[in-house]
Design an enzyme around this catalytic site. Sequence first.
Site, PDB file in Angstrom:
ATOM      1  NE  ARG A  44      54.395 -16.496  54.386  1.00 34.47           N
ATOM      2  CZ  ARG A  44      55.571 -17.019  54.052  1.00 34.47           C
ATOM      3  NH1 ARG A  44      56.664 -16.631  54.704  1.00 34.47           N
ATOM      4  NH2 ARG A  44      55.669 -17.906  53.083  1.00 34.47           N
ATOM      5  CB  CYS A  88      58.763 -22.757  56.400  1.00 37.38           C
ATOM      6  SG  CYS A  88      60.049 -23.344  55.259  1.00 37.38           S
TER       7      CYS A  88
END
Length: 269
Positions: A175, A233
């Site tokens: 990611r 995050c």
Amino acid sequence: MLPLVQTHVSVDWLYANSNLEQLVVLDATINKVVSSSSVRIPKARFFDIKQKFSTVSAPFPSTLPSKDQFEKEAQLLGLNKDAVIVVYDDKGIYSSARVWWLFKVFGFQNVAVLDGGLPEWRVQNFPLEHYQEETYPLGNFEADFKSELMTDFKGIQAFQNQPEALIIDARSEDRFHCRVDEPREGLRRGTIPSSKNLPYTILLNGYKLKPKAELQEIFATLVDTQSVLVFSCGSGITACIVALAATICNYKNLVVYDGSWTEYGSLTS
């Protein structure tokens, strides 16, 4: 009251201290359906992150609640100023770290994460019980908002230009490096400029945190001269796991980016 000087406690510690008068165990499992068929550590109270301890009207998930909302919901859970709080979740260490950080943000220090959570409790064959419908005497919990522990979109942009600040992204390498799509539908791939990657999973051995010495080695590969660590995050949940590990390693001046990539990726192109 027994002060919790440590940030996390073992399941053995919790079992041995389960009769402490001020002890309150919180189940911070996300998306849990609480019913008579679901199990808990005995006497655990369900801490509903998504519906009661987030601003549900906000455009981004798990947004920090207001001081008044947090205080009210904590009181409804029967929490008092002299409580000894231990938080767990059903993954080991996941959303429990977010709840630990929320209590810090709202000025409460006597809180710890249960290392290994429900899975480790099961491994040790400690007792479980089924949930039952409960109400609690109204607590006297008081919130004291520590704004310096959380930042927002404007704040993260400021941190990007501060050499003393290091932005650490807890998402997976795939990611972070934009090799896979984001799980949130419609959210673009991307990375906050100047951030470094530390997937939260690297900090864990199975369900539990790695020993302090190993955590210190991991952080030493990232942190140079920076005196402020800012954690991001996907939506502000797993960033708190990295904040927990950094606290264990005695780092100070820690900040969590509440909106994380969900906000940043939505507001930039």
